[in-house]
Design an enzyme around this catalytic site. Structure first.
Site, PDB file in Angstrom:
ATOM      1  N   GLU A   1       0.829  -1.212   0.000  1.00 12.36           N
ATOM      2  CA  GLU A   1       0.000   0.000   0.000  1.00 12.36           C
ATOM      3  C   GLU A   1       0.860   1.258   0.000  1.00 12.36           C
ATOM      4  O   GLU A   1       0.616   2.201  -0.760  1.00 12.36           O
ATOM      5  CB  GLU A   1      -0.918   0.028   1.227  1.00 12.36           C
ATOM      6  CG  GLU A   1      -1.944  -1.104   1.306  1.00 12.36           C
ATOM      7  CD  GLU A   1      -2.978  -1.086   0.196  1.00 12.36           C
ATOM      8  OE1 GLU A   1      -3.011  -0.116  -0.585  1.00 12.36           O
ATOM      9  OE2 GLU A   1      -3.743  -2.060   0.087  1.00 12.36           O
TER      10      GLU A   1
ATOM     11  N   ASN B   1       1.289   3.883  -3.098  1.00 12.07           N
ATOM     12  CA  ASN B   1       0.949   5.302  -2.919  1.00 12.07           C
ATOM     13  C   ASN B   1       2.086   6.216  -3.360  1.00 12.07           C
ATOM     14  O   ASN B   1       1.858   7.247  -3.995  1.00 12.07           O
ATOM     15  CB  ASN B   1       0.591   5.586  -1.455  1.00 12.07           C
ATOM     16  CG  ASN B   1      -0.830   5.186  -1.129  1.00 12.07           C
ATOM     17  OD1 ASN B   1      -1.597   4.803  -2.006  1.00 12.07           O
ATOM     18  ND2 ASN B   1      -1.186   5.270   0.147  1.00 12.07           N
TER      19      ASN B   1
ATOM     20  N   ARG C   1      -9.857   3.887  -7.683  1.00  9.22           N
ATOM     21  CA  ARG C   1      -9.206   3.629  -6.397  1.00  9.22           C
ATOM     22  C   ARG C   1     -10.257   3.598  -5.300  1.00  9.22           C
ATOM     23  O   ARG C   1     -11.228   4.344  -5.334  1.00  9.22           O
ATOM     24  CB  ARG C   1      -8.177   4.706  -6.088  1.00  9.22           C
ATOM     25  CG  ARG C   1      -7.091   4.712  -7.064  1.00  9.22           C
ATOM     26  CD  ARG C   1      -5.769   5.203  -6.561  1.00  9.22           C
ATOM     27  NE  ARG C   1      -4.820   5.004  -7.648  1.00  9.22           N
ATOM     28  CZ  ARG C   1      -4.287   3.845  -7.938  1.00  9.22           C
ATOM     29  NH1 ARG C   1      -4.513   2.794  -7.177  1.00  9.22           N
ATOM     30  NH2 ARG C   1      -3.500   3.714  -8.975  1.00  9.22           N
TER      31      ARG C   1
END
Ligand SMILES: Nc1ncnc2c1ncn2[C@@H]1O[C@H](COP(=O)(O)OP(=O)(O)OP(=O)(O)O)[C@@H](O)[C@H]1O
Ligand SMILES: [Mg+2]
Lengths: 101, 160
Positions: free
Chosen positions: B61, B65, B120
């Site tokens: 994650e 990002n 997303r």
């Protein structure tokens, strides 16, 4: 190409390997291809062979759900690992998923 | 990147039992590399399969990002610094020198995403928070973002 089978208005697709940001674009494209026939209403994602998934995978599932919901159908999942289940629970996915047949 | 990275862990280096640093291009092909590298490194703490997959997911994650948000329209390097502590924690910092986050609190709100058109879910920070014991986000607009996460590995806890 992802393994898949069609039965009536339902397509079942076997996901494998890792579903992350890197593979999401390809998986999304292949799934959209498989449900492009407007008569298809239900997508069943078989996650038995999925070894990893993160939130990029959640986005993929929600996106296909949106497309099929407009046809009065939806998405179901089956065979998901406990790890995948935790991520899907966290994002509330189970409240929009159909019962896998 | 944000100031000198790791002021905190660097000072505490003597207290850690092991430490590593990785620097790689902001390409999404490197996400699986980052997950595998961190999990191989932390395997010294004999984590359970579940602990391992929690950490892998959180790393995925944070790295994603950095690549898709931090370096949204550009290209740069992502840094991962990780320490294993004597009291059984794996500490992981993921940094980028990208665009930075304007409102960290809003960014960390579940379901918030600045890229809804990219499908997303806005769940990345929520996943990191749930799967790790601690999550701290520092960011400065135009300078970059650093995410620091910590998780206690049960088999290593208390062992010196
Ligand atoms: N490294 C970063 N640099 C700049 N902005 C960031 C960074 N990390 C997160 N953000 C911002 O925080 C928001 C929330 O991040 P989070 O990971 O929770 O959701 P997402 O990435 O948008 O969606 P998902 O992770 O579910 O694919 C992002 O949409 C982005 O605006
Ligand atoms: Mg994210």
């Amino acid at each position: 190409m992802l393994k898949h089978a069609r039965q009536g208005n339902t397509v079942t697709v076997k996901l494998d390997g890792e579903l992350d940001q890197n593979s999401a674009a390809r998986v999304r494209r292949e799934l959209d291809d498989l449900i492009s026939d407007a008569r298809i209403k239900h997508l069943v994602l078989d996650m038995q062979d999925l070894t990893f998934m993160d939130s990029s995978g959640i986005g993929v599932v929600i996106g296909r759900y949106r497309a099929l919901a407009t046809r009065g159908g939806g998405v179901a999942v089956r065979g998901e690992s406990s790890h995948v289940r935790r991520i899907m629970k966290l994002s509330g996915l189970y409240s929009i998923l159909e019962e896998a047949r | 990147m944000l100031g000198s990275p790791l002021n905190n862990t660097r000072g505490a280096r003597v207290k850690t039992r092991n430490h590593m640093r990785l620097l790689f291009d902001s390409r999404s092909e490197n996400e699986s590399f980052a997950r595998v590298a961190v999990s191989a490194f932390m395997s010294q703490l004999s984590p359970t399969i579940e602990e391992m997959s929690d950490v892998k997911t959180a790393v995925s994650e944070a790295v994603t990002n950095a690549i898709v948000h931090g370096y949204r329209d550009t290209f740069g390097e992502v840094e991962i610094e990780s320490s294993l502590t004597h009291d059984g924690y794996v500490v992981i910092e993921v940094s980028d020198a990208g665009c930075g986050i304007e409102d960290i609190e809003r960014a960390m709100t579940p379901f918030f995403t600045s890229q809804p058109d990219m499908e997303r879910a806005g769940m990345g920070f929520a996943v990191m928070k749930t799967f790790m014991d601690d999550l701290r986000v520092e960011s400065r607009l135009g300078e970059g973002t650093r995410v620091t996460m910590r998780k206690l590995i049960s088999n290593a806890a208390g062992k010196q």
